[in-house]
Write a protein that holds these residues in place. Structure first.
Motif, PDB file in Angstrom:
ATOM      1  N   LYS A  59      -6.265 -79.229  71.502  1.00 33.41           N
ATOM      2  CA  LYS A  59      -4.839 -79.132  71.849  1.00 33.41           C
ATOM      3  C   LYS A  59      -4.004 -78.593  70.690  1.00 33.41           C
ATOM      4  CE  LYS A  59      -5.432 -81.599  75.761  1.00 33.41           C
ATOM      5  NZ  LYS A  59      -6.884 -81.686  75.518  1.00 33.41           N
ATOM      6  N   GLU A  60      -4.410 -78.989  69.482  1.00 33.97           N
ATOM      7  CA  GLU A  60      -3.666 -78.572  68.291  1.00 33.97           C
ATOM      8  C   GLU A  60      -3.709 -77.043  68.139  1.00 33.97           C
ATOM      9  OE1 GLU A  60      -4.029 -79.644  63.631  1.00 33.97           O
ATOM     10  OE2 GLU A  60      -4.890 -81.082  65.051  1.00 33.97           O
ATOM     11  N   LEU A  61      -4.898 -76.476  68.362  1.00 36.56           N
ATOM     12  CA  LEU A  61      -5.034 -75.021  68.246  1.00 36.56           C
ATOM     13  C   LEU A  61      -4.286 -74.313  69.380  1.00 36.56           C
ATOM     14  CD1 LEU A  61      -8.722 -74.653  67.046  1.00 36.56           C
ATOM     15  CD2 LEU A  61      -6.696 -73.764  65.879  1.00 36.56           C
ATOM     16  N   ILE A  62      -4.285 -74.925  70.574  1.00 41.59           N
ATOM     17  CA  ILE A  62      -3.528 -74.333  71.685  1.00 41.59           C
ATOM     18  C   ILE A  62      -2.044 -74.294  71.324  1.00 41.59           C
ATOM     19  CG2 ILE A  62      -2.799 -74.669  74.093  1.00 41.59           C
ATOM     20  CD1 ILE A  62      -5.596 -75.760  74.679  1.00 41.59           C
ATOM     21  N   ALA A  63      -1.529 -75.392  70.738  1.00 41.54           N
ATOM     22  CA  ALA A  63      -0.121 -75.447  70.336  1.00 41.54           C
ATOM     23  C   ALA A  63       0.173 -74.399  69.265  1.00 41.54           C
ATOM     24  CB  ALA A  63       0.231 -76.841  69.824  1.00 41.54           C
ATOM     25  N   LYS A  64      -0.767 -74.226  68.332  1.00 40.21           N
ATOM     26  CA  LYS A  64      -0.592 -73.205  67.293  1.00 40.21           C
ATOM     27  C   LYS A  64      -0.576 -71.813  67.911  1.00 40.21           C
ATOM     28  CE  LYS A  64      -1.943 -75.247  62.980  1.00 40.21           C
ATOM     29  NZ  LYS A  64      -3.063 -75.699  62.178  1.00 40.21           N
ATOM     30  N   GLY A  65      -1.460 -71.605  68.878  1.00 42.01           N
ATOM     31  CA  GLY A  65      -1.507 -70.315  69.567  1.00 42.01           C
ATOM     32  C   GLY A  65      -0.163 -70.010  70.224  1.00 42.01           C
ATOM     33  N   GLU A  66       0.423 -71.026  70.853  1.00 33.29           N
ATOM     34  CA  GLU A  66       1.733 -70.838  71.500  1.00 33.29           C
ATOM     35  C   GLU A  66       2.804 -70.523  70.454  1.00 33.29           C
ATOM     36  OE1 GLU A  66       2.373 -74.345  73.851  1.00 33.29           O
ATOM     37  OE2 GLU A  66       0.761 -73.830  75.257  1.00 33.29           O
ATOM     38  N   TYR A  67       2.721 -71.221  69.319  1.00 40.77           N
ATOM     39  CA  TYR A  67       3.696 -70.990  68.248  1.00 40.77           C
ATOM     40  C   TYR A  67       3.635 -69.541  67.761  1.00 40.77           C
ATOM     41  CZ  TYR A  67       5.743 -71.006  63.583  1.00 40.77           C
ATOM     42  OH  TYR A  67       6.490 -70.682  62.481  1.00 40.77           O
ATOM     43  N   TYR A  68       2.412 -69.055  67.479  1.00 40.45           N
ATOM     44  CA  TYR A  68       2.297 -67.685  66.954  1.00 40.45           C
ATOM     45  C   TYR A  68       2.618 -66.649  68.023  1.00 40.45           C
ATOM     46  CZ  TYR A  68       0.436 -69.720  62.719  1.00 40.45           C
ATOM     47  OH  TYR A  68       0.300 -70.447  61.573  1.00 40.45           O
ATOM     48  N   LEU A  69       2.358 -66.985  69.294  1.00 43.82           N
ATOM     49  CA  LEU A  69       2.714 -66.045  70.367  1.00 43.82           C
ATOM     50  C   LEU A  69       4.235 -65.903  70.456  1.00 43.82           C
ATOM     51  CD1 LEU A  69       1.524 -64.185  72.477  1.00 43.82           C
ATOM     52  CD2 LEU A  69       1.533 -66.057  74.112  1.00 43.82           C
ATOM     53  N   ASN A  70       4.947 -67.017  70.259  1.00 40.37           N
ATOM     54  CA  ASN A  70       6.410 -66.942  70.202  1.00 40.37           C
ATOM     55  C   ASN A  70       6.871 -66.105  69.019  1.00 40.37           C
ATOM     56  OD1 ASN A  70       7.489 -68.301  72.415  1.00 40.37           O
ATOM     57  ND2 ASN A  70       6.918 -70.282  71.521  1.00 40.37           N
ATOM     58  N   GLN A  71       6.245 -66.334  67.872  1.00 42.56           N
ATOM     59  CA  GLN A  71       6.583 -65.551  66.678  1.00 42.56           C
ATOM     60  C   GLN A  71       6.331 -64.063  66.921  1.00 42.56           C
ATOM     61  OE1 GLN A  71       7.864 -66.792  63.600  1.00 42.56           O
ATOM     62  NE2 GLN A  71       8.199 -68.457  65.034  1.00 42.56           N
ATOM     63  N   ALA A  72       5.286 -63.770  67.700  1.00 39.68           N
ATOM     64  CA  ALA A  72       4.914 -62.375  67.961  1.00 39.68           C
ATOM     65  C   ALA A  72       5.899 -61.693  68.897  1.00 39.68           C
ATOM     66  CB  ALA A  72       3.506 -62.321  68.555  1.00 39.68           C
ATOM     67  N   SER A  73       6.707 -62.496  69.596  1.00 40.12           N
ATOM     68  CA  SER A  73       7.597 -61.924  70.600  1.00 40.12           C
ATOM     69  C   SER A  73       8.936 -61.467  70.032  1.00 40.12           C
ATOM     70  CB  SER A  73       7.822 -62.937  71.725  1.00 40.12           C
ATOM     71  OG  SER A  73       6.588 -63.469  72.124  1.00 40.12           O
ATOM     72  N   ARG A  74       9.102 -61.566  68.709  1.00 38.43           N
ATOM     73  CA  ARG A  74      10.284 -60.945  68.113  1.00 38.43           C
ATOM     74  C   ARG A  74      10.098 -59.432  68.262  1.00 38.43           C
ATOM     75  NH1 ARG A  74       9.088 -62.504  62.259  1.00 38.43           N
ATOM     76  NH2 ARG A  74       7.033 -62.134  63.125  1.00 38.43           N
ATOM     77  N   GLY A  75      11.177 -58.717  68.500  1.00 41.32           N
ATOM     78  CA  GLY A  75      11.037 -57.270  68.581  1.00 41.32           C
ATOM     79  C   GLY A  75      10.457 -56.818  69.907  1.00 41.32           C
ATOM     80  N   LYS A  76      10.329 -55.510  70.068  1.00 46.18           N
ATOM     81  CA  LYS A  76       9.963 -54.971  71.380  1.00 46.18           C
ATOM     82  C   LYS A  76       8.519 -54.536  71.468  1.00 46.18           C
ATOM     83  CE  LYS A  76      14.509 -53.477  72.868  1.00 46.18           C
ATOM     84  NZ  LYS A  76      15.499 -52.397  72.818  1.00 46.18           N
ATOM     85  N   GLN A  77       7.842 -54.529  70.306  1.00 44.34           N
ATOM     86  CA  GLN A  77       6.489 -54.001  70.268  1.00 44.34           C
ATOM     87  C   GLN A  77       5.518 -54.872  71.081  1.00 44.34           C
ATOM     88  OE1 GLN A  77       4.606 -54.435  66.548  1.00 44.34           O
ATOM     89  NE2 GLN A  77       3.469 -52.515  66.672  1.00 44.34           N
ATOM     90  N   VAL A  78       4.763 -54.233  71.973  1.00 42.89           N
ATOM     91  CA  VAL A  78       3.708 -54.946  72.689  1.00 42.89           C
ATOM     92  C   VAL A  78       2.378 -54.276  72.366  1.00 42.89           C
ATOM     93  CG1 VAL A  78       2.792 -55.642  74.919  1.00 42.89           C
ATOM     94  CG2 VAL A  78       5.251 -55.646  74.540  1.00 42.89           C
ATOM     95  N   THR A  79       1.549 -54.971  71.592  1.00 42.70           N
ATOM     96  CA  THR A  79       0.252 -54.415  71.211  1.00 42.70           C
ATOM     97  C   THR A  79      -0.836 -55.029  72.091  1.00 42.70           C
ATOM     98  OG1 THR A  79      -0.169 -56.190  69.642  1.00 42.70           O
ATOM     99  CG2 THR A  79       1.013 -54.264  68.815  1.00 42.70           C
ATOM    100  N   LYS A  80      -2.055 -54.517  71.951  1.00 40.95           N
ATOM    101  CA  LYS A  80      -3.148 -55.085  72.740  1.00 40.95           C
ATOM    102  C   LYS A  80      -3.380 -56.545  72.351  1.00 40.95           C
ATOM    103  CE  LYS A  80      -7.221 -53.901  70.067  1.00 40.95           C
ATOM    104  NZ  LYS A  80      -8.644 -53.682  70.164  1.00 40.95           N
ATOM    105  N   TYR A  81      -3.024 -56.906  71.105  1.00 41.52           N
ATOM    106  CA  TYR A  81      -3.188 -58.305  70.693  1.00 41.52           C
ATOM    107  C   TYR A  81      -2.215 -59.203  71.449  1.00 41.52           C
ATOM    108  CZ  TYR A  81      -5.483 -55.851  66.862  1.00 41.52           C
ATOM    109  OH  TYR A  81      -6.283 -55.020  66.145  1.00 41.52           O
TER     110      TYR A  81
END
Lengths: 117, 415
Positions: free
Chosen positions: B272-294
């Motif tokens: 669960k901890e890693l899932i929460a971290k994944g969500e955190y970094y996905l939010n961080q990744a959503s700054r800006g308009k760039q959508v990469t394959k990652y």
């Protein structure tokens, strides 16, 4: 040999479309995304292309500029994508699922001739 | 920690740090000298500590011994005249101590620079992965060979050739200029992605080692986020993807090292901890308009952390695969997209699409067809499973297919 083909989508231009709700927008986009995804899944997509806005201009000789929308044009260009296919027949086969065909539009397929040939 | 565990442990954590700092000081063309010095230091540690006992601060001991060896090397090589002497010209050259900075800050900066040096466009991706595992993660030839299921000689030769390229390319250990960071970062991210996949999808039976590869890829990725210019949406999206995937690490491999299919995983084992971290970094990744394959792959992995099937879940996954394939085709994405299509739209539609894919070399293709035909056409389903079995290359894949036949079509004799 693999060639590239330009697919141009045309349909009757409707001058006053009511703005779509986000749900309507999503419902409209799904068939397009599923169709393009299906082409991409066969590794036949060269460029996902773009949709085109309704307004535009036409520049003619002697500085004659016509503003869109073009009431005189029955079939306005709404967008395009670029395919890679072995033949025109294959490009036509790939085009058959295009959602524009369900709303009275059509797809024009043209072979792209590379610039350096 | 016992001495016999301590030295391998320190080798893993300290080797890469000292190598990076020394190589930066000497220049990439003297990488081998830096490697010799650090290897000698560890050899000396093994000998001395065995006789005299473990020093109070083993890491400081390693730093100090390797520093002395490095100073000796500089004094006795032409390098001293060429590199160090000019810098000391106005100081009292002979008296002045040579600075070797093994502070935490310098180690961190140098490791980041080393990452960019190794992930240089001039070096082939395969060589980059080998070099990263060796020089950035401190894995030895034996461990790398184990993960790649090959012998030590092959890996040794591969690393040797890659290091020759680094030397010949005169790659500098420094951060790229700000204008180049984005494009150079692409190569770094690709390498980290491959490094992670190497651990995650390796068929090696060594589960601990595979997990270590994944953790190392995540550690290097995290280093990128700690530096302002490399803390980009793409780098955050990649770390998010790795967090989501590794959250299933314990659930996807059973006690015998066998792969457990997603549908059959015990979700209580998901971290669960890693899932929460994944969500955190996905939010961080959503700054800006760039959508990469990652971004797209991380979002797909996010939806897979929702175990329960829903139309919404599969519709989202389908659309993400549609977009991913438009960015970059891959056979595995094409297969997964078709599976999502069967869940979001219908099996009938997915069958039509799957028949068009014609991925005739992949056992996964026939396994997918078998799955899609399972309810509507038993004969076709069995036929496809048999085809998959003929194409499967590893014992593990064959076992998954045979189990599927036994489960869904009990009593079937295989052709």
């Amino acid at each position: 040999m693999t060639n590239e083909f330009l697919l141009v989508f045309r349909r009757d231009y409707v001058s006053k479309e009511p703005p779509l709700s986000p749900e309507q927008m999503q419902a409209m986009m799904k068939p397009w995304q599923d169709w393009i995804g299906s082409i991409a899944a066969r590794n036949k997509l060269s460029n996902p292309g773009n949709r085109l806005a309704a307004d535009g201009m036409v520049i003619k000789p002697n500085n004659v500029i016509t503003n869109g929308p073009y009431v005189e044009i029955k079939e306005a260009i709404g967008g395009y994508i670029i395919l890679k296919a072995d033949s025109m027949e294959e490009a036509a086969e790939l085009s058959r699922g295009c959602p524009i065909l369900n709303i009275g539009g059509n797809v024009e397929i043209r072979t792209i001739i590379p610039m350096d040939n | 920690m016992q001495e016999n565990e301590l030295i391998p442990h320190l080798f893993r954590t300290e080797y890469r740090k000292i190598i990076a700092v020394l190589t930066k000081l000497f220049g990439m063309e003297y990488l081998h000298a830096a490697e010799d010095i650090v290897s000698d230091t560890f050899l000396q540690a093994a000998e001395t500590w065995g006789l005299k006992g473990i020093p109070q601060n083993p890491t400081a001991w390693l730093y100090s011994v390797s520093k002395n060896k490095a100073i000796d090397f500089l004094r006795h090589s032409k390098l001293f005249n060429a590199k160090v002497a000019p810098a000391l010209k106005y100081a009292q050259a002979a008296m002045h101590p040579i600075e070797i900075d093994l502070s935490n800050e310098n180690i961190r900066d140098t490791q980041l620079q080393m990452m960019f040096a190794i992930c240089h466009p001039a070096i082939s991706p395969v060589a980059q992965i080998g070099l990263s595992l060796n020089l950035l993660c401190g894995f030895g030839v034996e461990e790398i060979a184990d993960a790649f299921l090959t012998n030590k000689e092959t890996i040794y030769k591969r690393l040797k050739r890659a290091k020759e390229k680094l030397r010949a390319g005169k790659v500098k250990i420094e951060m790229p200029p700000p204008a180049e960071i984005d494009s150079r970062l692409d190569t770094v991210l690709t390498t980290l992605y491959l490094l992670f996949s190497e651990g995650y999808y390796s068929t090696s039976q060594n589960t601990t080692l595979r997990k270590d590869f994944c953790l190392e890829a995540m550690r290097l990725n995290l280093m990128l986020l700690e530096y302002q210019h490399t803390n980009t949406p793409a780098a955050n999206a990649l770390l998010s993807l790795m967090c989501f995937h590794s959250s299933r690490f314990d659930a996807r491999i059973d006690k015998n090292g066998e792969i457990v299919l997603y549908e059959e995983q015990d979700e209580k084992l998901w971290n669960k901890e890693l899932i929460a971290k994944g969500e955190y970094y996905l939010n961080q990744a959503s700054r800006g308009k760039q959508v990469t394959k990652y971004h797209l792959e991380a979002a797909i992995a996010y939806w897979h952390t929702q175990k329960e099937d829903s139309v919404n879940k599969w519709e989202n996954i389908l659309q993400l695969y549609n977009r991913l394939l438009q960015l970059e085709y891959s056979p595995i994405a094409a297969l997964n997209r078709t599976y999502a299509l069967s869940k979001a739209n219908s099996k009938q539609e997915a069958i039509i699409e799957a028949e068009k894919l014609q991925l005739k070399h992949s056992h996964l293709y026939y396994s997918l067809l078998a799955h899609l035909y399972m309810d509507s056409n038993k004969a076709k389903s069995i036929e496809n499973l048999e085809h998959a079995l003929r194409l499967a290359k590893t014992e593990q894949d064959r076992r998954v297919i045979t189990q599927s036949i036994a489960k869904h079509f009990p009593g079937t004799s295989l052709h």
